[in-house]
Design an enzyme around this catalytic site. Structure first.
Site, PDB file in Angstrom:
ATOM      1  N   GLU A 142     -37.713  40.677   5.415  1.00  0.00           N
ATOM      2  CA  GLU A 142     -38.590  40.157   5.951  1.00  0.00           C
ATOM      3  C   GLU A 142     -38.148  38.514   6.827  1.00  0.00           C
ATOM      4  O   GLU A 142     -37.745  37.725   6.258  1.00  0.00           O
ATOM      5  CB  GLU A 142     -39.889  39.583   5.197  1.00  0.00           C
ATOM      6  CG  GLU A 142     -40.904  38.658   5.592  1.00  0.00           C
ATOM      7  CD  GLU A 142     -41.805  38.112   4.522  1.00  0.00           C
ATOM      8  OE1 GLU A 142     -42.936  37.495   5.010  1.00  0.00           O
ATOM      9  OE2 GLU A 142     -41.640  38.408   3.377  1.00  0.00           O
TER      10      GLU A 142
ATOM     11  N   ASP B  44     -46.282  28.453   3.361  1.00  0.00           N
ATOM     12  CA  ASP B  44     -45.197  28.276   2.646  1.00  0.00           C
ATOM     13  C   ASP B  44     -44.950  26.853   1.815  1.00  0.00           C
ATOM     14  O   ASP B  44     -45.475  25.938   2.300  1.00  0.00           O
ATOM     15  CB  ASP B  44     -43.898  28.370   3.737  1.00  0.00           C
ATOM     16  CG  ASP B  44     -43.841  29.808   4.256  1.00  0.00           C
ATOM     17  OD1 ASP B  44     -43.981  30.772   3.550  1.00  0.00           O
ATOM     18  OD2 ASP B  44     -44.071  29.724   5.589  1.00  0.00           O
TER      19      ASP B  44
END
Length: 262
Positions: free
Chosen positions: A49, A60
């Site tokens: 990814e 994140d």
């Protein structure tokens, strides 16, 4: 069944669970990130990814945020990124690369253009965590036209009706966030949390015809083993980046082998 889902189904005949590794394009440099991706594919990971960095990656945790900020100190552009991913895809035709970014840079590039270009370079899946499905009609149509899967995310706090809707509309695979919050620290230790995780994944599985990938907080072999029979893909993000930061490519490869090899 889409091309991506078919690839997962075929690979799952050989393995109890597939590996997907997360890499930030341009971290610490473009060439080093491409070297790291090449090494991962040479070592046999099933997916990578690849994240095109964004200044405010809201899903994140600290490790990936820092990597994005370092990467953005360079002059990066989406065209060059896609060209590099195209070369990587040609070099490793038996592996799969999934592109991930946030909406802003991809919207500026053009979502229809993105889907078309992804198909041209044999990228079969796109992840845009901050693009809601309700605002995605043109994007979904472009992905369908080009046989590229838009990958949707669900979390343990996604309302039941919405989770069921996203699961039923998933193609390629459904990205199941293992816990609420951002990427990084694990919350898999407690037995009660594992029970809740099992119920969460079972509920998704009852409504999804697409394969299931699980990420966020996977750091130990026991975390991977707990997903066997419940998910198709285990996704390594912050843990892999932390290992890479501490010991370079060798430390990252060691972590993958410790987690996934029989």
């Amino acid at each position: 069944m889409s091309q991506l889902a078919n690839y997962i189904a075929q690979k799952r005949q050989q393995k109890p669970i597939l590996s997907m590794t997360h890499v930030v394009y341009g971290y610490p440099t473009v060439q080093e990130s491409l070297s790291w991706m090449t090494r991962l594919l040479e070592e046999g990971v099933d997916f990578i990814e690849v994240q095109f960095p964004f200044s405010d990656p809201v899903a994140d945790g600290p490790s990936i945020v820092e990597a994005c900020h370092v990467a953005l100190e360079q002059d990066l552009d989406v065209d060059s990124f896609l060209n590099d991913m195209g070369k990587l895809s040609r070099d490793f035709p038996d592996s799969r690369i999934v592109l991930m970014s946030y909406l802003n840079p991809m919207y500026r590039y053009g979502l229809q253009k993105l889907a078309k270009r992804a198909a041209e370079i044999n990228i079969l899946g796109l992840i845009l965590p901050d693009l809601p499905i309700e605002a995605s009609a043109n994007y979904i149509a472009a992905c369908k036209e080009n046989q590229v899967d838009p990958i949707w995310l669900v979390t343990p706090v996604t309302p039941k009706a919405r989770l069921e809707m996203l699961a039923s509309q998933a193609s390629g695979f459904l990205y199941c966030v293992a816990r609420s919050g951002v990427t990084g620290h694990s919350s898999h230790e407690a037995k009660s949390k594992q029970t809740a995780m099992d119920e969460y994944l079972a509920h998704i599985k009852a409504h999804a015809s697409a394969p299931m990938g699980v990420g966020f907080g996977l750091r130990e072999r026991s975390h991977i083993e707990a997903l066997l029979g419940k998910a198709d893909i285990a996704i390594l993000g912050s843990a892999l980046l932390d290992a890479y930061n501490q010991g370079g490519q060798e430390a990252g490869i060691k972590l993958i082998k410790d987690l996934f090899q029989n």
